[in-house]
Design a protein around this motif. Structure first.
Motif, PDB file in Angstrom:
ATOM      1  N   GLY A 234       0.779  -1.233   0.000  1.00  0.00           N
ATOM      2  CA  GLY A 234       0.000   0.000   0.000  1.00  0.00           C
ATOM      3  C   GLY A 234       0.806   1.275   0.000  1.00  0.00           C
ATOM      4  O   GLY A 234       0.256   2.357  -0.226  1.00  0.00           O
ATOM      5  N   MET A 235       2.109   1.201   0.258  1.00  0.00           N
ATOM      6  CA  MET A 235       2.908   2.416   0.437  1.00  0.00           C
ATOM      7  C   MET A 235       3.968   2.592  -0.659  1.00  0.00           C
ATOM      8  O   MET A 235       5.004   3.197  -0.426  1.00  0.00           O
ATOM      9  CB  MET A 235       3.581   2.382   1.816  1.00  0.00           C
ATOM     10  CG  MET A 235       2.596   2.525   2.962  1.00  0.00           C
ATOM     11  SD  MET A 235       3.352   2.261   4.595  1.00  0.00           S
ATOM     12  CE  MET A 235       4.680   3.466   4.551  1.00  0.00           C
ATOM     13  N   ASN A 236       3.704   2.117  -1.841  1.00  0.00           N
ATOM     14  CA  ASN A 236       4.657   2.247  -2.943  1.00  0.00           C
ATOM     15  C   ASN A 236       4.360   3.488  -3.787  1.00  0.00           C
ATOM     16  O   ASN A 236       4.339   3.441  -5.017  1.00  0.00           O
ATOM     17  CB  ASN A 236       4.623   1.000  -3.825  1.00  0.00           C
ATOM     18  CG  ASN A 236       5.295  -0.187  -3.172  1.00  0.00           C
ATOM     19  OD1 ASN A 236       6.514  -0.256  -3.102  1.00  0.00           O
ATOM     20  ND2 ASN A 236       4.505  -1.107  -2.676  1.00  0.00           N
ATOM     21  N   PHE A 237       4.138   4.606  -3.124  1.00  0.00           N
ATOM     22  CA  PHE A 237       3.800   5.840  -3.839  1.00  0.00           C
ATOM     23  C   PHE A 237       4.965   6.348  -4.674  1.00  0.00           C
ATOM     24  O   PHE A 237       4.763   7.086  -5.635  1.00  0.00           O
ATOM     25  CB  PHE A 237       3.363   6.911  -2.839  1.00  0.00           C
ATOM     26  CG  PHE A 237       2.078   6.590  -2.141  1.00  0.00           C
ATOM     27  CD1 PHE A 237       0.877   6.661  -2.815  1.00  0.00           C
ATOM     28  CD2 PHE A 237       2.073   6.200  -0.812  1.00  0.00           C
ATOM     29  CE1 PHE A 237      -0.317   6.355  -2.185  1.00  0.00           C
ATOM     30  CE2 PHE A 237       0.891   5.897  -0.168  1.00  0.00           C
ATOM     31  CZ  PHE A 237      -0.319   5.969  -0.853  1.00  0.00           C
ATOM     32  N   GLN A 238       6.179   5.981  -4.305  1.00  0.00           N
ATOM     33  CA  GLN A 238       7.335   6.391  -5.087  1.00  0.00           C
ATOM     34  C   GLN A 238       7.221   5.875  -6.524  1.00  0.00           C
ATOM     35  O   GLN A 238       7.677   6.522  -7.472  1.00  0.00           O
ATOM     36  CB  GLN A 238       8.618   5.868  -4.435  1.00  0.00           C
ATOM     37  CG  GLN A 238       9.898   6.375  -5.089  1.00  0.00           C
ATOM     38  CD  GLN A 238      11.138   5.908  -4.353  1.00  0.00           C
ATOM     39  OE1 GLN A 238      11.040   5.225  -3.337  1.00  0.00           O
ATOM     40  NE2 GLN A 238      12.294   6.281  -4.865  1.00  0.00           N
ATOM     41  N   VAL A 239       6.599   4.705  -6.683  1.00  0.00           N
ATOM     42  CA  VAL A 239       6.401   4.132  -8.013  1.00  0.00           C
ATOM     43  C   VAL A 239       5.082   4.587  -8.618  1.00  0.00           C
ATOM     44  O   VAL A 239       5.022   5.052  -9.760  1.00  0.00           O
ATOM     45  CB  VAL A 239       6.452   2.589  -7.936  1.00  0.00           C
ATOM     46  CG1 VAL A 239       6.150   1.972  -9.299  1.00  0.00           C
ATOM     47  CG2 VAL A 239       7.805   2.127  -7.429  1.00  0.00           C
ATOM     48  N   THR A 240       3.996   4.480  -7.861  1.00  0.00           N
ATOM     49  CA  THR A 240       2.661   4.682  -8.418  1.00  0.00           C
ATOM     50  C   THR A 240       2.381   6.127  -8.806  1.00  0.00           C
ATOM     51  O   THR A 240       1.797   6.394  -9.860  1.00  0.00           O
ATOM     52  CB  THR A 240       1.598   4.202  -7.417  1.00  0.00           C
ATOM     53  OG1 THR A 240       1.779   4.882  -6.161  1.00  0.00           O
ATOM     54  CG2 THR A 240       1.701   2.704  -7.187  1.00  0.00           C
ATOM     55  N   PRO A 356      11.399  -4.497  -1.547  1.00  0.00           N
ATOM     56  CA  PRO A 356      11.856  -5.284  -2.701  1.00  0.00           C
ATOM     57  C   PRO A 356      10.831  -6.304  -3.175  1.00  0.00           C
ATOM     58  O   PRO A 356      10.892  -6.759  -4.316  1.00  0.00           O
ATOM     59  CB  PRO A 356      13.117  -5.979  -2.171  1.00  0.00           C
ATOM     60  CG  PRO A 356      13.611  -5.085  -1.098  1.00  0.00           C
ATOM     61  CD  PRO A 356      12.379  -4.531  -0.444  1.00  0.00           C
ATOM     62  N   ILE A 357       9.903  -6.680  -2.298  1.00  0.00           N
ATOM     63  CA  ILE A 357       8.838  -7.590  -2.703  1.00  0.00           C
ATOM     64  C   ILE A 357       7.688  -6.814  -3.330  1.00  0.00           C
ATOM     65  O   ILE A 357       7.187  -7.154  -4.402  1.00  0.00           O
ATOM     66  CB  ILE A 357       8.331  -8.396  -1.493  1.00  0.00           C
ATOM     67  CG1 ILE A 357       9.464  -9.227  -0.891  1.00  0.00           C
ATOM     68  CG2 ILE A 357       7.157  -9.288  -1.884  1.00  0.00           C
ATOM     69  CD1 ILE A 357       9.094  -9.918   0.403  1.00  0.00           C
ATOM     70  N   GLY A 358       7.282  -5.740  -2.670  1.00  0.00           N
ATOM     71  CA  GLY A 358       6.113  -5.002  -3.128  1.00  0.00           C
ATOM     72  C   GLY A 358       6.356  -4.146  -4.349  1.00  0.00           C
ATOM     73  O   GLY A 358       5.504  -4.082  -5.247  1.00  0.00           O
ATOM     74  N   ALA A 359       7.516  -3.457  -4.419  1.00  0.00           N
ATOM     75  CA  ALA A 359       7.748  -2.512  -5.510  1.00  0.00           C
ATOM     76  C   ALA A 359       7.731  -3.182  -6.889  1.00  0.00           C
ATOM     77  O   ALA A 359       7.065  -2.683  -7.803  1.00  0.00           O
ATOM     78  CB  ALA A 359       9.061  -1.771  -5.284  1.00  0.00           C
ATOM     79  N   PRO A 360       8.441  -4.303  -7.108  1.00  0.00           N
ATOM     80  CA  PRO A 360       8.358  -4.937  -8.427  1.00  0.00           C
ATOM     81  C   PRO A 360       6.955  -5.440  -8.759  1.00  0.00           C
ATOM     82  O   PRO A 360       6.529  -5.389  -9.917  1.00  0.00           O
ATOM     83  CB  PRO A 360       9.347  -6.104  -8.316  1.00  0.00           C
ATOM     84  CG  PRO A 360      10.294  -5.705  -7.240  1.00  0.00           C
ATOM     85  CD  PRO A 360       9.455  -4.957  -6.258  1.00  0.00           C
ATOM     86  N   VAL A 361       6.236  -5.927  -7.748  1.00  0.00           N
ATOM     87  CA  VAL A 361       4.865  -6.394  -7.989  1.00  0.00           C
ATOM     88  C   VAL A 361       3.981  -5.229  -8.421  1.00  0.00           C
ATOM     89  O   VAL A 361       3.203  -5.331  -9.386  1.00  0.00           O
ATOM     90  CB  VAL A 361       4.294  -7.067  -6.727  1.00  0.00           C
ATOM     91  CG1 VAL A 361       2.810  -7.377  -6.911  1.00  0.00           C
ATOM     92  CG2 VAL A 361       5.053  -8.346  -6.410  1.00  0.00           C
TER      93      VAL A 361
END
Length: 414
Positions: A234-240, A356-361
């Protein structure tokens, strides 16, 4: 609200953090934009890989960072980590300015930054109580979050303007210089005024000892489980946010920085509200905040217009910061001083090291199903995980009625 600032050592620390965090957020925006420029057609995957590599060391070695924080004087460790991160930013800046930067350079330096963070995160978190004492710890944690998100508000906006005007390279150099403020503040501190905790002598099995300690604390385990799911997905705002700004609404670097700043407005508001609370957060707050965060994140991903997307990021940030501040305070307040470094090492491992698990997904979902669905997916995970933790955190009779309704009905009939 600002009572922790009465302590001289903490004032020095906070002042350095204001400067350094602003530079750090400027670099995050510049790094993302540089990756998008270098990777071109595969920007989503490249952003996910960069973020994953930056947090991979925390996944591999994060628990050992807490052991180091318990073994050595925290002030000295922080000086070492600040110098290391400043040098890495300097190298990236020189590569970008010279025009020789390649994607693999960014990957390598992001991994190096992650290695420095392995030691910096648990040491910095557990050093707060040594500056202000246990009584003012919740307030200091909230103020740290306010400083972090105040910088998150200013840094991306400034970075967006600078990138549009002069490119990404100078932004990295500004961040490299900003670490000097933290080093200067640490140097001026008065060691005699620190509430120094016990330094644990080196011995075998200290990591396992810390894990057993947390495993025996049901309240800490529930917080870690909830933080793990919310942080990972839920906290991958750097990517999204970068992908939504560029691919959905077709905006430039300055608008991307504005979106990050709007999220920071909400996070800063949530941190200041948390600073007003002086006591240990209750479990009710730890459950309501991530639930609200999940709902707001889903709504953010569904917004049809850019201005609506920006506005929805504000309550999303408020809910997120309310949750993370409460979780941090809960983890620190109830632990033994000689265990605090290892406990916070485990907390930061779950909070940051799972990226590293969440960001690529999330990056893969953005490329496959679109950037909107990557945000919606993260919000749904936050909602489901909160409801699951709430079921296990409830008193046993209530939990049995929720999880085993037929069995309890039969028992009542009998």
């Amino acid at each position: 609200m600002f009572r922790s600032l009465r302590t001289r050592n903490y004032r020095l620390f906070a002042a350095g953090q204001v400067v350094s965090n602003t530079g750090t957020w400027m670099q995050r925006v510049a790094q993302d934009w540089l990756v998008l420029e270098l990777a071109k057609g595969s920007g989503g995957s490249a952003l996910g890989i960069t973020t994953g590599l930056q947090f991979l060391p925390l996944l591999l070695f994060g628990l050992w960072g807490g052991v180091v924080a318990d073994r050595y004087p925290k002030r000295r460790v922080l000086m070492l980590t600040q110098v290391s991160m400043g040098v890495l930013a300097l190298v990236l800046g020189l590569l970008a300015i010279s025009g020789s930067a390649q994607v693999w350079h960014v990957y390598l330096l992001a991994f190096g930054l992650g290695l420095a963070t392995v030691l910096d995160n648990p040491t910095r978190q557990s050093f707060v109580v040594e500056m202000v004492g246990k009584e003012d710890l919740p307030n200091a944690i909230a103020l740290n979050s306010a400083i972090f998100n105040g910088a998150r508000l200013v840094g991306p906006a400034v970075a967006g303007v600078l990138i549009a005007a002069i490119g990404t390279g100078p932004v990295f150099l500004v961040n490299a210089a900003s670490f000097g403020a933290v080093l200067f503040g640490l140097y001026l501190m008065r060691p005699a005024e620190l509430y120094a905790g016990p330094v644990v002598k080196r011995a075998k099995g200290q990591l396992r000892e810390g894990l057993r300690y947390v495993r025996g604390r049901r309240d800490l385990v529930l917080v870690l489980v909830l933080v793990g799911f919310v942080a990972t997905f839920g906290m991958n705002f750097q990517v999204t946010i970068a992908l939504v700004a560029r691919q959905v609404f077709h905006t430039g670097a300055s608008s991307f920085g504005l979106a990050s700043s709007m999220l920071a407005v909400g996070a800063l508001t949530g941190a200041l509200l948390a600073a007003r609370r002086a006591s240990r957060p209750r479990m009710r707050l730890l459950l309501l905040a991530p639930l609200a965060f999940g709902v707001f994140e889903v709504l953010s991903g569904l917004m049809p217009f850019y201005w609506a997307f920006l506005l929805m990021l504000v309550p999303t940030g408020i809910a997120l910061m309310t949750f993370t501040t409460a979780a941090n305070a809960t983890m620190q307040l109830g632990v033994a001083p000689e265990m605090r470094g290892r406990v916070m090492g485990l907390y930061m491992f779950v909070f940051v090291g799972t990226n590293p698990i969440g960001a690529p997904v999330v990056g893969w979902m953005a490329e496959t199903f679109g950037p909107r669905m990557s945000i919606v997916f993260g919000g749904l995970i936050a909602i489901v995980s909160t409801l699951a933790v709430a079921a296990f955190a409830a008193p046993r009779p209530l939990r049995d009625r929720v999880l085993h309704p037929r069995a309890t009905l039969a028992e009542r009939s009998a």
